[in-house]
Design an enzyme around this catalytic site. Sequence first.
Site, PDB file in Angstrom:
ATOM      1  N   ASP A   7       0.846  -1.204   0.000  1.00 49.78           N
ATOM      2  CA  ASP A   7       0.000   0.000   0.000  1.00 49.78           C
ATOM      3  C   ASP A   7       0.880   1.252   0.000  1.00 49.78           C
ATOM      4  OD1 ASP A   7       0.836  -0.212   2.618  1.00 49.78           O
ATOM      5  OD2 ASP A   7      -1.135   0.023   3.534  1.00 49.78           O
ATOM      6  N   SER A   8       2.209   1.041  -0.004  1.00 49.82           N
ATOM      7  CA  SER A   8       3.140   2.150  -0.253  1.00 49.82           C
ATOM      8  C   SER A   8       2.837   2.776  -1.608  1.00 49.82           C
ATOM      9  CB  SER A   8       4.591   1.653  -0.210  1.00 49.82           C
ATOM     10  OG  SER A   8       4.750   0.521  -1.041  1.00 49.82           O
ATOM     11  N   ASP A  27      -1.110  -6.071  -0.239  1.00 51.57           N
ATOM     12  CA  ASP A  27      -1.409  -5.428   1.044  1.00 51.57           C
ATOM     13  C   ASP A  27      -2.907  -5.210   1.221  1.00 51.57           C
ATOM     14  OD1 ASP A  27       0.643  -5.002   2.812  1.00 51.57           O
ATOM     15  OD2 ASP A  27       1.326  -3.151   1.857  1.00 51.57           O
ATOM     16  N   GLU A  37      -1.266  -5.481   8.743  1.00 57.97           N
ATOM     17  CA  GLU A  37      -0.396  -4.949   9.791  1.00 57.97           C
ATOM     18  C   GLU A  37      -0.982  -5.210  11.176  1.00 57.97           C
ATOM     19  OE1 GLU A  37       0.401  -0.801   8.976  1.00 57.97           O
ATOM     20  OE2 GLU A  37       1.094  -1.235   6.940  1.00 57.97           O
ATOM     21  N   GLU A  92       9.471  -4.391  10.146  1.00 60.17           N
ATOM     22  CA  GLU A  92       9.883  -3.084   9.598  1.00 60.17           C
ATOM     23  C   GLU A  92      10.354  -2.143  10.712  1.00 60.17           C
ATOM     24  OE1 GLU A  92       7.089  -1.214   6.934  1.00 60.17           O
ATOM     25  OE2 GLU A  92       8.295   0.629   6.825  1.00 60.17           O
TER      26      GLU A  92
END
Length: 279
Positions: A44-45, A83, A115, A182
């Site tokens: 989703d970056s 994502d 996440e 991360e």
Amino acid sequence: MKNTVATLLKQKQSGDKITMLTAYDYTTAKIFDECGVNSILVGDSLGMVMLGYENTLAVTMEDMIHHTAAVSRGAENAFVVADMPFMSYQVSVREAVINAGRLIKEGGATAVKLEGGAEVCEQIRAIVNASIPVVAHLGLTPQSVNVFGGFKVQGKSLDKAKKLIDDAVKIQEAGACAVVLEGIPAKLAEIITKKLAIPTIGIGAGGGCDGQVLVYQDMLGLTVGHTPKFVKRFAEAGDLIRSGVSNYINETKNGTFPSEEHTYSVDEEIIDKLAGEVD
Ligand code: KIV
């Protein structure tokens, strides 16, 4: 060779480092796949590097499906992970399963990533029960940027480090097939990697993880401005593109492009017969 949950697990067991890169379109995915990258993450970056948002929060399910489908068409052997965007899995377990299913059915992904730790274990369990592999994501989870107060390294205090280890164990027990770590200290990532049976894939988490992932615009030198400490620029593709575009502008303006070799011809006789058509 096709990369699967089984081959990634074997890589952890044999110490063969897993390579993962982000991609968001067909052409890039095809190049990375041909290079032999083990996994492609449709992160989703894309909200930041493809759509120009400040963070990932505005990314929608439709954005993710659109880009995942393009990547899936270009990736023959890479393990494609999509994502789950912000608010596509947090509200309810039911919504999480439906949205994970869409990324597989409509996007063609092989696995989804979400996440969080203990708080999303129910979702992980339900998605895995629906036969969809789940990659978890711990540490500096970008969808929590407003809670962290910025993109800050996580797990630096004893309590926070212990919580991350506990979360890692819990997401594994819930059925995650791998976990992205991360923005955490390298020594902590090493402890988690040794503790887990599933592969850890690090970004800003040191060399002790079972694999690495990078956003491709960062590692190919396409991003401008601040480069995070963990990013290595393996090429300067931005300079290459700038030079190519400048050459195109110059040659088009001075008439050297298109030359004979880039031009179609026709019999002169036909042109002669068309001569009267000009007026
Ligand atoms: O969205 C993304 O690209 C990611 C990576 C940074 C791991 O989640």
